[in-house]
Design a protein around this motif. Structure first.
Motif, PDB file in Angstrom:
ATOM      1  N   GLU A 199       0.822  -1.211   0.000  1.00  0.00           N
ATOM      2  CA  GLU A 199       0.000   0.000   0.000  1.00  0.00           C
ATOM      3  C   GLU A 199       0.858   1.264   0.000  1.00  0.00           C
ATOM      4  O   GLU A 199       0.490   2.274  -0.614  1.00  0.00           O
ATOM      5  CB  GLU A 199      -0.957  -0.013   1.198  1.00  0.00           C
ATOM      6  N   LEU A 200       1.982   1.229   0.678  1.00  0.00           N
ATOM      7  CA  LEU A 200       2.904   2.366   0.636  1.00  0.00           C
ATOM      8  C   LEU A 200       3.419   2.585  -0.782  1.00  0.00           C
ATOM      9  O   LEU A 200       3.612   3.729  -1.211  1.00  0.00           O
ATOM     10  CB  LEU A 200       4.068   2.135   1.602  1.00  0.00           C
ATOM     11  N   GLY A 201       3.630   1.492  -1.509  1.00  0.00           N
ATOM     12  CA  GLY A 201       4.027   1.605  -2.908  1.00  0.00           C
ATOM     13  C   GLY A 201       2.971   2.323  -3.735  1.00  0.00           C
ATOM     14  O   GLY A 201       3.295   3.161  -4.589  1.00  0.00           O
ATOM     15  N   HIS A 202       1.704   2.016  -3.470  1.00  0.00           N
ATOM     16  CA  HIS A 202       0.624   2.711  -4.185  1.00  0.00           C
ATOM     17  C   HIS A 202       0.632   4.205  -3.890  1.00  0.00           C
ATOM     18  O   HIS A 202       0.386   5.017  -4.787  1.00  0.00           O
ATOM     19  CB  HIS A 202      -0.732   2.124  -3.781  1.00  0.00           C
ATOM     20  N   THR A 203       0.901   4.582  -2.641  1.00  0.00           N
ATOM     21  CA  THR A 203       0.909   6.008  -2.310  1.00  0.00           C
ATOM     22  C   THR A 203       1.960   6.753  -3.115  1.00  0.00           C
ATOM     23  O   THR A 203       1.813   7.950  -3.388  1.00  0.00           O
ATOM     24  CB  THR A 203       1.171   6.258  -0.807  1.00  0.00           C
TER      25      THR A 203
ATOM     26  N   CYS B 232       1.923  -4.831 -10.192  1.00  0.00           N
ATOM     27  CA  CYS B 232       3.051  -5.337 -10.976  1.00  0.00           C
ATOM     28  C   CYS B 232       2.766  -6.771 -11.447  1.00  0.00           C
ATOM     29  O   CYS B 232       2.218  -7.575 -10.684  1.00  0.00           O
ATOM     30  CB  CYS B 232       4.314  -5.306 -10.108  1.00  0.00           C
ATOM     31  N   PRO B 233       3.153  -7.121 -12.682  1.00  0.00           N
ATOM     32  CA  PRO B 233       2.930  -8.483 -13.175  1.00  0.00           C
ATOM     33  C   PRO B 233       3.882  -9.518 -12.578  1.00  0.00           C
ATOM     34  O   PRO B 233       3.640 -10.729 -12.688  1.00  0.00           O
ATOM     35  CB  PRO B 233       3.158  -8.353 -14.680  1.00  0.00           C
TER      36      PRO B 233
ATOM     37  N   PHE C 279      10.517  -5.863  -3.808  1.00  0.00           N
ATOM     38  CA  PHE C 279      10.158  -5.086  -4.981  1.00  0.00           C
ATOM     39  C   PHE C 279      10.988  -5.597  -6.159  1.00  0.00           C
ATOM     40  O   PHE C 279      12.180  -5.895  -6.010  1.00  0.00           O
ATOM     41  CB  PHE C 279      10.456  -3.600  -4.774  1.00  0.00           C
ATOM     42  N   CYS C 280      10.383  -5.692  -7.329  1.00  0.00           N
ATOM     43  CA  CYS C 280      11.149  -6.054  -8.512  1.00  0.00           C
ATOM     44  C   CYS C 280      12.053  -4.883  -8.898  1.00  0.00           C
ATOM     45  O   CYS C 280      11.920  -3.777  -8.360  1.00  0.00           O
ATOM     46  CB  CYS C 280      10.210  -6.419  -9.666  1.00  0.00           C
TER      47      CYS C 280
ATOM     48  N   PHE D  72       6.407  -7.179  -4.352  1.00  0.00           N
ATOM     49  CA  PHE D  72       5.473  -6.698  -3.336  1.00  0.00           C
ATOM     50  C   PHE D  72       4.244  -6.031  -3.950  1.00  0.00           C
ATOM     51  O   PHE D  72       3.199  -5.938  -3.295  1.00  0.00           O
ATOM     52  CB  PHE D  72       6.163  -5.680  -2.417  1.00  0.00           C
ATOM     53  N   MET D  73       4.353  -5.546  -5.194  1.00  0.00           N
ATOM     54  CA  MET D  73       3.248  -4.829  -5.829  1.00  0.00           C
ATOM     55  C   MET D  73       2.336  -5.741  -6.654  1.00  0.00           C
ATOM     56  O   MET D  73       1.489  -5.267  -7.407  1.00  0.00           O
ATOM     57  CB  MET D  73       3.794  -3.702  -6.710  1.00  0.00           C
TER      58      MET D  73
END
Length: 207
Positions: free
Chosen positions: A159-163, A169-170, A191-192, A175-176
């Motif tokens: 969720e922090l990545g979305h912010t 991510c495919p 994370f990739c 994490f995404m």
């Protein structure tokens, strides 16, 4: 007006001044995007201090600047109509008003949370974050009891990545990854490379 018309209208000096101003604005915008972030953990009243420290410890393995805020009650307007779940979008808007520039706030709870998804008005979720935004929320309610805190960390970092504007991510180990209504957290490792580059460009001092 094309560049030739602009040059003719303003003359050489005027055109150079405008070009310099545009360059300054671009540089300033890039500097703002790359400023260092502080991640603020906001436990709600059901989430203990020891549980918050567990999530902090996991996040600090990825990102160093993580601080803990004092616990607070849920906003009064966050209940769903049946008062069985707290609305994640209402929580995010509440947290967003309390979040300063160059901070990201994530609410932490063990309670059930929900949002509207398509035809479902009250869809239960593990977490939610506006993309982009300044705040998000993560819940352990739908996670496996055996490794609940490891999975909650992965919900939080997702969720922090979305912010920060990261889409789903495919890559299955990223994490995404999009949960698509299921719990794939045990398959996610990091994370990739692509998502890492975007976060670093946004100011994340990733370890």
């Amino acid at each position: 007006m094309d560049w030739k018309s602009t040059f003719s209208f303003f003359g050489l000096n005027g055109f150079l001044r405008i070009s310099f101003l545009v360059l300054i604005l671009v540089v300033f915008s890039n500097c703002r995007q790359s400023q260092k972030r502080t991640i603020c953990l906001q436990p709600f009243s059901d989430f203990s201090a020891s549980d918050t420290k567990k999530i902090q410890a996991e996040l600090q393995k990825v990102y160093s600047d993580v601080k803990i805020l004092q616990p607070i009650d849920f906003p009064k307007d966050s209940w769903n109509a049946a008062k069985t779940r707290h609305r994640a979008d209402s929580i995010i808007r509440f947290l967003d008003r309390r979040t300063s520039e160059n901070q990201l706030t994530i609410g932490l709870t063990h309670k059930d949370i929900s949002t509207t998804k398509g035809k479902f008005k009250d869809w239960g979720v593990m977490g939610l974050g506006f993309c982009p935004g300044k705040s998000c929320v993560a819940s352990s309610f739908r996670l496996h009891e055996k490794n609940k805190f490891e999975q909650l960390f992965k919900v939080a970092i997702h969720e922090l990545g979305h912010t920060e504007g990261l889409p789903h991510c495919p890559e299955k180990t990223c994490f995404m990854r999009d949960a698509k209504g299921k719990n794939h957290k045990d398959e996610e490792k990091d994370f990739c490379a692509s998502c890492k580059r975007k976060l670093i460009a946004s100011g994340w001092n990733l370890k």
